[in-house]
Write an enzyme that holds these catalytic residues in place. Structure first.
Site, PDB file in Angstrom:
ATOM      1  N   LYS A  26      16.804  11.703  12.876  1.00 19.29           N
ATOM      2  CA  LYS A  26      16.728  10.341  12.378  1.00 19.29           C
ATOM      3  C   LYS A  26      15.674  10.253  11.275  1.00 19.29           C
ATOM      4  O   LYS A  26      14.847  11.151  11.105  1.00 19.29           O
ATOM      5  CB  LYS A  26      16.383   9.388  13.519  1.00 19.29           C
ATOM      6  CG  LYS A  26      15.045   9.670  14.202  1.00 19.29           C
ATOM      7  CD  LYS A  26      14.802   8.717  15.346  1.00 19.29           C
ATOM      8  CE  LYS A  26      13.457   9.009  16.015  1.00 19.29           C
ATOM      9  NZ  LYS A  26      13.152   8.052  17.085  1.00 19.29           N
ATOM     10  N   MET A  28       0.250   3.090  -7.857  1.00 19.59           N
ATOM     11  CA  MET A  28       1.649   3.156  -7.449  1.00 19.59           C
ATOM     12  C   MET A  28       2.252   4.532  -7.719  1.00 19.59           C
ATOM     13  O   MET A  28       2.952   5.083  -6.865  1.00 19.59           O
ATOM     14  CB  MET A  28       2.478   2.094  -8.175  1.00 19.59           C
ATOM     15  CG  MET A  28       3.957   2.120  -7.788  1.00 19.59           C
ATOM     16  SD  MET A  28       4.967   0.901  -8.649  1.00 19.59           S
ATOM     17  CE  MET A  28       4.417  -0.609  -7.848  1.00 19.59           C
ATOM     18  N   ARG A  83      11.034  -1.101  25.815  1.00 21.03           N
ATOM     19  CA  ARG A  83      11.501  -1.273  24.444  1.00 21.03           C
ATOM     20  C   ARG A  83      12.991  -1.587  24.475  1.00 21.03           C
ATOM     21  O   ARG A  83      13.415  -2.685  24.161  1.00 21.03           O
ATOM     22  CB  ARG A  83      11.199  -0.013  23.628  1.00 21.03           C
ATOM     23  CG  ARG A  83      11.467  -0.161  22.147  1.00 21.03           C
ATOM     24  CD  ARG A  83      10.982   1.061  21.378  1.00 21.03           C
ATOM     25  NE  ARG A  83      11.633   2.291  21.787  1.00 21.03           N
ATOM     26  CZ  ARG A  83      11.381   3.473  21.223  1.00 21.03           C
ATOM     27  NH1 ARG A  83      10.470   3.571  20.267  1.00 21.03           N
ATOM     28  NH2 ARG A  83      12.020   4.552  21.632  1.00 21.03           N
ATOM     29  N   TYR A 103      -7.969   1.122 -10.636  1.00 21.07           N
ATOM     30  CA  TYR A 103      -7.931  -0.325 -10.472  1.00 21.07           C
ATOM     31  C   TYR A 103      -9.114  -0.825  -9.648  1.00 21.07           C
ATOM     32  O   TYR A 103      -9.530  -0.185  -8.673  1.00 21.07           O
ATOM     33  CB  TYR A 103      -6.636  -0.744  -9.773  1.00 21.07           C
ATOM     34  CG  TYR A 103      -5.402  -0.628 -10.641  1.00 21.07           C
ATOM     35  CD1 TYR A 103      -5.288  -1.371 -11.804  1.00 21.07           C
ATOM     36  CD2 TYR A 103      -4.349   0.207 -10.278  1.00 21.07           C
ATOM     37  CE1 TYR A 103      -4.153  -1.289 -12.601  1.00 21.07           C
ATOM     38  CE2 TYR A 103      -3.207   0.301 -11.057  1.00 21.07           C
ATOM     39  CZ  TYR A 103      -3.119  -0.445 -12.216  1.00 21.07           C
ATOM     40  OH  TYR A 103      -2.005  -0.357 -12.996  1.00 21.07           O
TER      41      TYR A 103
END
Length: 904
Positions: free
Chosen positions: A561, A847, A667, A798
Site C-alpha cells: 500500500k 518548496m 480503528r 526565507y
C-alpha cells in the site's frame, strides 16, 4: 523456490553424473547428455538438456515442482525422495541420492578436479566481488579467466561457478561466502584454490555465529580460513590483529617470506600442510612483506608507495601505484590486488604466466605494466539498474559483465519486469542490446548458438548486437527475427536517431569496454535530479529474513500500500510475485487496479474498500476487507444488482472477502457483539453463497513494544474467542492472520496460517530484533545545484532564519518539502550526508530547494550528490529528528521524485 539460475556446463552423460553423485536410478535410464543444471523451476530454458536438482530448504522443496518441470519438457532429475508414482513420468530419468545439495557439491568438486589451472579463492566479510572483478581487469590480457558470476559465493553459487570451467580456461577467480560454521569446508572441497586472498573481517552475516560478537568474529575468521588450508599462497592484511592471530594459530609452516613479525608457530590443525607461502601487507607500519609507507590523494586518485620485504628476488625494493579511487574500501581492495601482482615481480612462482612477454613491450618491466594497469582500474557496477526511459520504455542497465550465466540472470529479470508483456493495454516489446561475450570458453559457434536459444526461449522481440563477433548469432536465429548489428558502440549511437524505441523493455547487456553507459544515457529520460534509489536486492534479502522466521506452511501477505511505502508498488509487486509470496495487500481499490493493469496476478486484499469501487473490486478480482455490517450489506446489495443486470440466469460466484476483527486497536473491525448478525449475513440463502471468507484477521496495537505485551496477549485471546465462534457458525475454517512485521519475530507462536509483512520488508524493524540482518532498501539523493560563499552576518533562506556566524560555504540542494523533506528538518534540526560528511541544513527548507552548510567539507563541489537517508544515514535518524516514524518519511516522498531500481 529461491532464485538460482540455470548453469551451462560441459556435456556429461546422465549415467556418468549419477555415478559421480553416488546415486541410483529409480528406473532403467534413457540415454541423455546433460548440458545445463537447473535449480529453479521458473528458469526452464533448455529443458531437453537440463538436469533439475531438487534442493530442499526450510521453506521450499524442489520435489514439489517435479510435475510442473516435467510438463515443461525437463526429463532428468536428481531427487532425495522416492516417488510414489514414477509412471506419471514415463520418459523421465530420476537419480535418487541421500542429499541433493551434497550430490550437487560432489558433481562440482569432481568437475573441478578435472582441471589443473591455478585458482584464486577470495573470502572475507566485504570486498570479495570488487577484488575478483579488479583481478579480472588486471589479468584478462594474460589469462583465459573463468570467474564467479555476480556475487555467486554461497553453497549453491560456488558450485554453479566452478561448473563453468572448461579446458580453454587458464585461471579461475572465485569468491566464497558463509553464513554459519561448517559451510566453508564444503566450499573448499569444491574450489580447491591454489591462491587465497582474505579481504577483511566484519559483522556481515554475523547472525550465524556465536555471541558475544568478539567470540563470533573469531569463530568466523577461523571458519573462513578453512578455504585456504590446501593453498600454496595466502595474501592478507596484517593490520587486523584478530586475523593475524588466527593465521598464527592455524599455520604450521611459513615459506618464502621475511616475516619480521616472527610468526613461526606450528599447529596440528592441518592448515597449509604442504607449506604455505604468505604475502602480507600493512598500511599501519606493522611488519609485513609489503608496507605502505606513503599515501597521497587528489580529488580523484590516490598514490600509494610501498616498501617491499619479501624474500623473492625483487630487484626494486620499493614500488608505487596510482589508483583512480580515494575511498578507504577501494584502497584496501586495490592493495589486495597489488599484493598479488607484486608477488610475480621478478619471479613467477605464484601465478605462472606473469609477466607475459608477448604483451609486455621490449624494455618494459613488469612493474611498469603493473602500474599502468592499476591506474586503469574501473569501478565495478555490482548491480543491475532499472529506470524510466524515453517514449514509455523501461531501461534495464546491466553493463557489469557479459557472460552466458549473467545474461541468463539479466533475461530472467527482464521477464520479471514484463511477465504479461502488456502494460495499460499496450503490448510491451522486449529488446536486447548485447555486446560481444568475451572469454566464454566455447567456440564462437557454440556460444552464439546458445545465445540464440536463450533469445527465443525468453521471447526477445529485437536484438541489437554490438561488436565484432556477436553477429554470429544471426545464423542461429529464426528467419525473420528482428536483429541488426554494429561494429562499435559509437556506430550504434551514430545511427540512434534512425531507430525506434517505444513501449518496450530494453535490456543493456555488455562487457565494460563497450561503454554501454553511453547507450543508457541516450535512452534514459532526463529528469529532476532528486531520486529515490530502491534496492530490489536488499528488499529480497529482507523478504528472506522474515521468511526464515516462519514455521513450515505459514503463508505471507506483503503490504504494498501507499506505493509500497513510497518504493513503487508495481516494481515491488513484480519482484514479490516472482518470489511466490502468497498475497499482496493494498489500502484502496485503485492501488489494486493499477497492479492488475501492470500484469500482477497474485491475490490482492483491499483494506479500505469504498462503495464507489465495488464494481472495480469485482472486475479486477480484488478481495475486500470487510469490517462492518453496513459495508457487508452494501456489498451484498451491489452483487445482487450487478449479477441480476448481467443475466437473470447467471448464478453469482462466491465473492472472496476478508473479515477484520477489532480486538483492541479500535480503528476498524467487527466486535464480539456483531458476530451473530454477521453469521446471518454470511449464511447462503440458496445453493450459491454470495461470499467466501478467505481469511479472518485483526491488527495489533503495539506488537513491537514489550511494555504492552500483556495487552497484546489480550488481543490474541479475544481474536481466538471470536474466530472460534465465527468458524463454528460458518462450518469451515478460514485462514487466520494477526501478526505484522514487529509481531512476526516477537510472537512466533501466533503466526497461525498467515502473517502480514509491511515496513520490515523495506528495511525497518520496529521490534529492533532483526535490524542487523535487514538491508537498506530506499536511498533518497539530491544534487548540489550551486555553492555560494556567505559572509559573517548574512542570512540564508526565507524568514532570514539561517544566520552566518562565520564565513560559510552554502550548498543549495535539489529538493524541498514538495519532494518530501519536511520543513521541520530545517534550521539545523537535521544534517544531510555529502561526500561522507554531515552537512547541517541552514535556514528553512524551501518548496523545491534546501540549503546545507558545507563549510567543513572543502571537497564538496556543484554536482555532488547529497544523501538524505540511506545505508550510511538511516531513515530512523531523520524520523527521530522530526519527531515522526519511518512510515511517514517513506510515504511523503512525492511522485515527482523519480524512482530508480537497482538489483545487486
Amino acid at each position: 523456490m529461491k532464485i538460482t539460475y540455470f548453469c551451462p556446463i560441459m556435456r556429461y552423460p546422465v549415467q556418468h553424473i549419477a555415478e559421480i553423485m553416488g546415486g541410483n536410478f529409480l528406473a532403467p535410464p534413457a540415454d541423455a547428455v546433460i548440458e545445463h543444471l537447473l535449480l529453479d523451476s521458473r528458469q526452464v530454458i533448455f529443458p531437453a538438456s537440463s538436469l533439475f536438482i531438487a534442493l530442499q530448504g526450510r521453506r521450499y522443496d524442489g520435489h514439489e515442482f517435479l510435475q510442473e518441470l516435467y510438463d515443461s519438457g525437463v526429463r532428468n532429475f536428481v531427487v532425495s525422495k522416492k516417488l510414489r508414482a514414477t509412471q506419471d513420468f514415463p520418459q523421465a530419468n530420476f537419480i535418487l541420492v541421500e542429499n541433493t545439495l551434497e550430490a550437487f557439491h560432489a558433481l562440482a568438486a569432481w568437475h573441478r578436479r578435472q582441471f589443473k589451472l591455478p585458482v584464486i579463492g577470495i573470502t572475507g566479510s566485504n570486498g570479495k566481488t570488487i577484488v575478483k572483478e579488479w583481478l579480472f581487469q588486471l589479468l584478462y590480457e594474460d589469462f583465459h579467466i573463468v570467474r564467479s558470476p555476480k556475487s555467486y559465493n554461497s553453497q549453491t553459487g560456488v558450485p554453479l561457478s566452478v561448473l563453468q570451467i572448461t579446458p580453454e580456461h587458464t585461471l579461475g577467480i572465485f569468491e566464497a561466502g558463509i553464513s554459519q560454521p561448517g559451510e566453508m569446508a564444503k566450499l573448499e572441497r569444491i574450489l580447491a584454490p591454489t591462491i587465497g586472498i582474505f579481504t577483511n573481517i566484519g559483522e556481515a552475516h554475523q547472525e550465524g555465529f556465536p555471541v558475544p560478537i568478539a567470540i563470533g568474529i573469531e569463530t568466523k575468521i577461523r571458519e573462513k580460513l578453512i578455504l585456504f588450508k590446501n593453498c600454496e599462497t595466502l595474501i592478507y592484511c596484517v593490520d587486523n590483529q584478530l586475523v593475524a592471530d588466527a593465521v598464527r594459530q592455524l599455520a604450521p609452516t611459513l615459506v618464502g617470506a621475511n616475516w619480521q613479525s616472527g610468526l613461526k608457530a606450528k599447529s596440528s590443525a592441518g592448515f597449509g600442510g604442504n607449506g604455505l607461502k604468505y604475502i602480507t601487507w600493512s598500511a599501519t607500519g606493522k611488519p609485513a612483506d609489503i608496507q605502505i609507507i606513503a599515501k597521497r590523494q587528489t580529488d580523484t586518485s590516490t598514490k600509494l608507495e610501498a616498501k617491499l620485504h619479501h624474500q623473492s628476488s625483487i630487484v626494486n625494493r620499493q614500488s608505487s601505484i596510482v589508483i583512480p579511487f580515494t575511498d578507504a574500501a577501494s584502497i584496501e581492495n586495490a592493495c589486495h590486488c597489488w599484493a598479488l601482482l607484486l608477488s610475480n615481480t621478478d619471479c613467477q612462482s605464484v601465478l605462472p604466466g606473469l609477466p607475459n612477454s608477448s604483451l609486455t613491450p621490449p624494455g618494459t618491466d613488469w612493474q611498469s605494466v603493473l602500474q599502468a594497469r592499476m591506474a586503469r582500474l574501473e569501478p565495478v557496477a555490482m548491480r543491475l539498474e532499472l529506470k524510466e526511459g524515453l517514449n514509455g520504455c523501461t531501461i534495464i542497465n546491466d553493463s557489469y559483465n557479459s557472460d552466458l550465466t549473467s545474461l541468463g540472470i539479466a533475461l530472467n529479470f527482464l521477464e520479471q519486469q514484463s511477465p504479461s508483456r502488456t502494460l495499460g493495454g499496450k503490448k510491451l516489446r522486449r529488446t536486447l542490446v548485447l555486446s560481444d561475450i568475451l572469454q566464454s570458453g566455447q567456440t564462437v559457434e557454440e556460444l552464439y548458438g546458445t545465445v540464440a536459444k536463450l533469445l527465443v526461449e525468453k521471447r526477445i522481440d529485437r536484438l541489437i548486437g554490438i561488436g565484432g563477433q556477436v553477429g554470429q548469432v544471426k545464423k542461429e536465429l529464426p528467419v525473420g527475427f528482428d536483429a541488426r548489428f554494429y561494429p562499435t558502440t559509437q556506430a550504434f549511437l551514430d545511427d540512434f536517431q534512425q531507430l525506434t524505441f517505444r513501449d518496450e523493455v530494453v535490456l543493456l547487456k555488455g562487457a565494460r569496454q563497450f561503454e554501454f553507459e553511453r547507450i543508457a544515457n541516450q535512452l534514459a529520460i532526463k529528469f529532476h535530479k532528486t531520486v529515490l534509489e530502491v534496492n530490489l536486492g536488499a528488499l529480497l534479502n529482507n523478504l528472506r529474513v522474515y521468511q526464515s522466521q516462519l514455521g513450515p506452511g505459514t503463508k505471507m501477505m506483503v503490504m504494498v500500500k501507499a506505493g509500497a511505502y513510497g518504493s513503487g508498488s508495481t516494481e515491488v509487486a513484480k519482484l514479490l510475485e516472482f518470489q511466490n509470496v502468497d498475497y499482496l495487500g493494498v489500502a484502496y481499490a485503485d492501488e489494486g487496479v493499477a497492479l492488475r493493469k501492470a500484469g500482477i496476478q497474485l491475490p490482492i486484499m483491499v483494506m479500505n474498500p469504498e462503495e464507489a469501487t465495488f464494481e472495480a473490486l469485482v472486475r479486477y478480482r480484488l478481495e475486500p476487507e470487510v469490517y462492518s455490517l453496513g459495508l457487508l450489506r452494501n456489498f451484498q446489495g451491489f452483487l445482487e444488482n450487478h449479477f441480476h443486470q448481467k443475466s437473470e440466469k447467471e448464478i453469482a460466484p462466491a465473492q472472496p472477502i476478508h473479515l477484520k476483527f477489532d480486538t483492541g486497536m479500535h480503528r476498524l473491525g467487527f466486535e464480539e457483539q456483531d458476530l451473530e448478525a454477521l453469521l446471518k449475513l454470511l449464511k447462503p440463502s440458496s445453493d450459491a453463497p454470495f461470499f467466501t471468507v478467505k481469511t479472518i484477521f485483526s491488527h495489533l496495537a503495539a506488537s513491537e513494544a514489550p511494555a504492552h505485551d500483556e495487552f497484546t496477549r489480550e488481543q490474541f485471546a479475544r481474536f481466538k474467542k471470536m474466530y472460534d465462534h465465527l468458524a463454528e457458525g460458518l462450518g469451515y475454517q478460514p485462514m487466520r492472520h494477526i501478526l505484522n512485521s514487529g509481531g512476526i519475530v516477537r510472537f512466533p507462536e501466533q503466526q497461525l496460517e498467515m502473517v502480514r509483512l509491511g515496513i520490515g520488508l523495506y528495511g525497518v524493524d520496529s521490534s529492533g530484533l532483526l535490524q542487523d540482518r535487514l538491508q537498506t532498501v530506499n536511498t533518497l539523493k539530491a544534487t548540489i545545484s550551486q555553492i555560494k560563499t556567505v559572509a559573517v552576518g548574512e542570512t540564508v533562506g526565507y524568514g532570514r532564519l539561517g544566520k552566518a556566524q562565520r564565513p560559510m560555504r552554502i550548498a543549495t540542494l535539489s529538493l524541498g518539502y514538495a519532494d518530501g523533506l519536511l520543513r521541520r528538518a530545517g534550521n539545523g534540526q537535521f544534517s544531510v550526508l555529502i561526500n561522507g560528511h554531515r552537512a547541517p541544513i541552514i535556514g528553512n527548507v524551501c518548496m523545491d530547494m534546501t540549503m546545507a552548510d558545507v563549510t567543513d567539507i572543502p571537497d564538496a563541489v556543484e554536482g555532488d550528490a547529497s544523501v538524505i537517508f540511506g545505508k550510511e544515514l538511516p531513515v530512523q535518524e531523520l524520523a527521530a529528528s522530526l519527531g515522526t516514524i519511518p512510515y511517514e518519511i517513506f510515504t511523503t516522498i512525492s511522485e515527482r521524485v523519480k524512482r530508480v531500481y537497482v538489483q545487486e
